[in-house]
Design a protein around this motif. Structure first.
Motif, PDB file in Angstrom:
ATOM      1  N   ARG A   1       5.485  -6.533  11.116  1.00  0.00           N
ATOM      2  CA  ARG A   1       5.471  -6.107   9.719  1.00  0.00           C
ATOM      3  C   ARG A   1       6.910  -5.812   9.271  1.00  0.00           C
ATOM      4  O   ARG A   1       7.806  -5.618  10.094  1.00  0.00           O
ATOM      5  N   ALA A   2       7.114  -5.790   7.981  1.00  0.00           N
ATOM      6  CA  ALA A   2       8.441  -5.546   7.408  1.00  0.00           C
ATOM      7  C   ALA A   2       8.469  -4.213   6.682  1.00  0.00           C
ATOM      8  O   ALA A   2       7.451  -3.771   6.127  1.00  0.00           O
ATOM      9  N   LEU A   3       9.647  -3.599   6.672  1.00  0.00           N
ATOM     10  CA  LEU A   3       9.869  -2.373   5.899  1.00  0.00           C
ATOM     11  C   LEU A   3      10.733  -2.647   4.674  1.00  0.00           C
ATOM     12  O   LEU A   3      10.805  -1.820   3.774  1.00  0.00           O
ATOM     13  N   PRO A  22       3.472   4.785  12.291  1.00  0.00           N
ATOM     14  CA  PRO A  22       2.745   5.685  11.385  1.00  0.00           C
ATOM     15  C   PRO A  22       3.077   5.417   9.916  1.00  0.00           C
ATOM     16  O   PRO A  22       4.237   5.179   9.559  1.00  0.00           O
ATOM     17  N   ASP A  23       2.049   5.471   9.081  1.00  0.00           N
ATOM     18  CA  ASP A  23       2.206   5.135   7.665  1.00  0.00           C
ATOM     19  C   ASP A  23       3.252   6.000   6.971  1.00  0.00           C
ATOM     20  O   ASP A  23       4.048   5.493   6.169  1.00  0.00           O
ATOM     21  N   ASP A  24       3.232   7.306   7.252  1.00  0.00           N
ATOM     22  CA  ASP A  24       4.166   8.179   6.536  1.00  0.00           C
ATOM     23  C   ASP A  24       5.609   7.895   6.946  1.00  0.00           C
ATOM     24  O   ASP A  24       6.529   8.006   6.131  1.00  0.00           O
ATOM     25  N   ALA A  72      11.084   3.012   4.070  1.00  0.00           N
ATOM     26  CA  ALA A  72      11.181   2.141   2.888  1.00  0.00           C
ATOM     27  C   ALA A  72      11.812   2.898   1.724  1.00  0.00           C
ATOM     28  O   ALA A  72      12.649   2.354   0.989  1.00  0.00           O
ATOM     29  N   TRP A  73      11.434   4.149   1.541  1.00  0.00           N
ATOM     30  CA  TRP A  73      12.028   4.974   0.480  1.00  0.00           C
ATOM     31  C   TRP A  73      13.543   5.113   0.714  1.00  0.00           C
ATOM     32  O   TRP A  73      14.330   5.015  -0.229  1.00  0.00           O
ATOM     33  N   ILE A  74      13.943   5.333   1.960  1.00  0.00           N
ATOM     34  CA  ILE A  74      15.370   5.435   2.285  1.00  0.00           C
ATOM     35  C   ILE A  74      16.093   4.152   1.889  1.00  0.00           C
ATOM     36  O   ILE A  74      17.173   4.189   1.281  1.00  0.00           O
ATOM     37  N   GLY A 100       2.510   1.349   4.761  1.00  0.00           N
ATOM     38  CA  GLY A 100       3.266   2.512   4.283  1.00  0.00           C
ATOM     39  C   GLY A 100       4.448   2.104   3.436  1.00  0.00           C
ATOM     40  O   GLY A 100       4.759   2.744   2.415  1.00  0.00           O
ATOM     41  N   ALA A 101       5.127   1.035   3.824  1.00  0.00           N
ATOM     42  CA  ALA A 101       6.239   0.533   3.019  1.00  0.00           C
ATOM     43  C   ALA A 101       5.733  -0.061   1.715  1.00  0.00           C
ATOM     44  O   ALA A 101       6.345   0.135   0.653  1.00  0.00           O
ATOM     45  N   ALA A 102       4.627  -0.769   1.778  1.00  0.00           N
ATOM     46  CA  ALA A 102       4.057  -1.375   0.561  1.00  0.00           C
ATOM     47  C   ALA A 102       3.740  -0.309  -0.471  1.00  0.00           C
ATOM     48  O   ALA A 102       3.890  -0.531  -1.679  1.00  0.00           O
ATOM     49  N   ARG A 103       3.330   0.867  -0.004  1.00  0.00           N
ATOM     50  CA  ARG A 103       3.025   1.960  -0.943  1.00  0.00           C
ATOM     51  C   ARG A 103       4.260   2.370  -1.730  1.00  0.00           C
ATOM     52  O   ARG A 103       4.195   2.642  -2.930  1.00  0.00           O
ATOM     53  N   TYR A 104       5.427   2.391  -1.051  1.00  0.00           N
ATOM     54  CA  TYR A 104       6.661   2.721  -1.778  1.00  0.00           C
ATOM     55  C   TYR A 104       6.989   1.655  -2.816  1.00  0.00           C
ATOM     56  O   TYR A 104       7.291   1.979  -3.976  1.00  0.00           O
ATOM     57  N   TYR A 105       6.943   0.385  -2.437  1.00  0.00           N
ATOM     58  CA  TYR A 105       7.326  -0.680  -3.370  1.00  0.00           C
ATOM     59  C   TYR A 105       6.336  -0.786  -4.520  1.00  0.00           C
ATOM     60  O   TYR A 105       6.739  -1.096  -5.655  1.00  0.00           O
ATOM     61  N   ARG A 106       5.060  -0.494  -4.272  1.00  0.00           N
ATOM     62  CA  ARG A 106       4.088  -0.466  -5.391  1.00  0.00           C
ATOM     63  C   ARG A 106       4.412   0.634  -6.371  1.00  0.00           C
ATOM     64  O   ARG A 106       4.220   0.486  -7.580  1.00  0.00           O
ATOM     65  N   SER A 107       4.930   1.752  -5.873  1.00  0.00           N
ATOM     66  CA  SER A 107       5.265   2.861  -6.768  1.00  0.00           C
ATOM     67  C   SER A 107       6.374   2.475  -7.740  1.00  0.00           C
ATOM     68  O   SER A 107       6.447   3.017  -8.845  1.00  0.00           O
TER      69      SER A 107
END
Length: 317
Positions: free
Chosen positions: A96-98, A255-257, A263-265, A306-313
Motif C-alpha cells: 500500500r502507499a502513503l 495501523p490506520d491511525d 500521510a498528514w505529515i 488510513g492515508a486515503a482518509r487524509y487525502y479524502r479530507s
C-alpha cells in the motif's frame, strides 16, 4: 481550512528504509521521522535503514523487515502487486502507499555525437562497440533493469557488438565515467542534475521507439514521457521512459491511525522538506516543489485506508 493536526498518545517504534544514506530518499525518511516523533508518545523511536531505493523497497516492506520504504520511480512499484518484471517470484499483494512525492525525471539514452548516431535505427545499423555506462541489471537496481529492457526491446546488443557495459550503483559514479571519457554512451536517470549539463552538449539523445514504450507500459505499467526541447544543451524534444516520483510504501497491516498521521505529515508539513530544495530552481530540483497534497494522494498502488482518509479530507475541504 487544513485538516486538524493529528497525534498519537502512544509511543511507537518504526523502521524506515531509504537510499544509500545521503540522497533524497534518506532525506525524506529523516523528515518523516522528525515530524512523527513530535506527534507520538514520549518513548517513540524511529530507525532509518539504508537501502537502494529500487525493487528492494517493496520486498523489504512485503517481508516485514521495515514498516515504510521509499522507492523511485513510483510507477514501477505497481508491478510488485502481482509479481511482474523485477518482482517476479515475490509478489506483494498487500503493498500500500502513503503518498507520492513529485520528482520530474526521465530515463534517457545518450551516445557521443562523434559516433554520428541520432536514432535507434541508426544505432542498429552501425552496431558500434559502445562503452555504455548504466546501472547494474541485478534484479534490484531499477535503473539497470529499465536500461536492459529498453536496449533489449530496441535490439541493441552492447556486448554482442564488441562493446562493454560499465555498471555502477549510484548515478554520480556513472556520470564520472562519461565526464572522464571512459564511457561514450549512457542510459540513466536523474536528468535534472548538473552533470548532465556538463556532458549533455556532446551527447545525442535517442528517442525511444513507440513500440518499445507501448510494450513496457503493457507488460509492466511503465509510462512514457517527453524531454522538453533545450533541457539538454542544443537538444530537441524527444520521447522516452518516465522515471518520475518517490513513493512511500507500507503494508495494509500498518495501523490506520499511524498511516493517517504519516500521510498528514507528508501533506501538511511539506514546507519542511521543500525548504531543503528551494535554493534550486524547481525544474532542476531533485524534488519538484511546490508539493501539492491532493496530487500526493494519486498513487500507482492502492492507498492505505488510513492515508486515503487524509487525502479524502482534502477533497472535502
Amino acid at each position: 481550512m487544513p485538516p486538524p493536526a493529528p497525534s498519537l498518545g502512544r509511543s511507537v517504534s518504526l523502521h524506515l528504509q531509504g537510499d544509500w544514506g545521503t540522497a533524497n530518499l534518506h532525506r525524506v525518511c529523516g523528515w518523516i521521522a522528525q515530524e512523527l516523533t513530535d506527534r507520538c508518545g514520549p518513548h517513540t523511536r524511529v530507525g532509518i535503514w539504508s537501502g537502494r531505493g529500487g525493487a528492494d523497497a517493496a520486498r523489504a516492506v512485503g517481508r516485514g523487515q521495515v514498516h515504510l520504504a521509499l522507492t523511485t520511480p513510483a510507477a514501477f512499484a505497481a508491478a510488485a502487486l502481482d509479481g511482474r518484471g523485477p518482482f517476479a517470484g515475490e509478489a506483494v499483494p498487500d503493498l500500500r502507499a502513503l503518498g507520492v512525492l513529485p520528482q520530474r525525471d526521465r530515463l534517457v539514452v545518450g551516445v557521443d555525437r562523434s559516433l554520428g548516431i541520432t536514432s535507434f535505427a541508426e544505432l542498429r545499423a552501425a552496431r558500434p562497440a559502445l562503452r555504455l555506462a548504466t546501472g547494474p541489471h541485478d534484479g534490484t537496481n531499477l535503473i539497470g533493469w529499465a536500461a536492459h529492457e529498453v536496449l533489449h526491446r530496441s535490439q541493441v546488443d552492447v556486448t554482442g557488438w564488441g562493446g562493454r557495459l560499465l555498471t555502477d550503483e549510484r548515478p554520480r559514479q556513472t556520470f564520472e565515467r562519461v565526464i572522464s571519457g571512459e564511457a561514450d554512451a549512457i542510459v540513466h536517470e536523474a536528468y535534472m542534475l548538473p552533470p548532465w549539463q556538463e556532458f549533455g552538449a556532446r551527447m545525442a539523445f535517442l528517442p525511444v521507439e513507440r513500440h518499445v514504450l507501448d510494450g513496457l507500459e503493457a507488460d509492466y505499467g511503465w509510462p512514457s514521457a517527453t524531454v522538453a526541447e533545450g533541457h539538454f544543451p542544443g537538444c530537441p524534444r524527444f520521447e522516452t521512459l518516465d522515471f518520475s516520483d518517490f513513493l512511500v510504501l507500507t503494508r495494509s497491516d500498518l495501523p490506520d491511525d499511524l498511516a493517517h498521521l504519516i500521510a498528514w505529515i507528508l501533506g501538511e508539513t511539506r514546507a519542511t522538506i521543500e525548504a531543503q530544495y528551494r535554493h534550486i530552481p524547481p525544474e532542476r530540483s531533485p524534488l519538484t516543489y511546490p508539493l501539492d497534497p491532493v496530487a500526493m494522494g494519486r498513487t500507482p498502488v492502492p492507498l492505505h485506508p488510513g492515508a486515503a482518509r487524509y487525502y479524502r479530507s482534502l477533497e472535502a475541504s
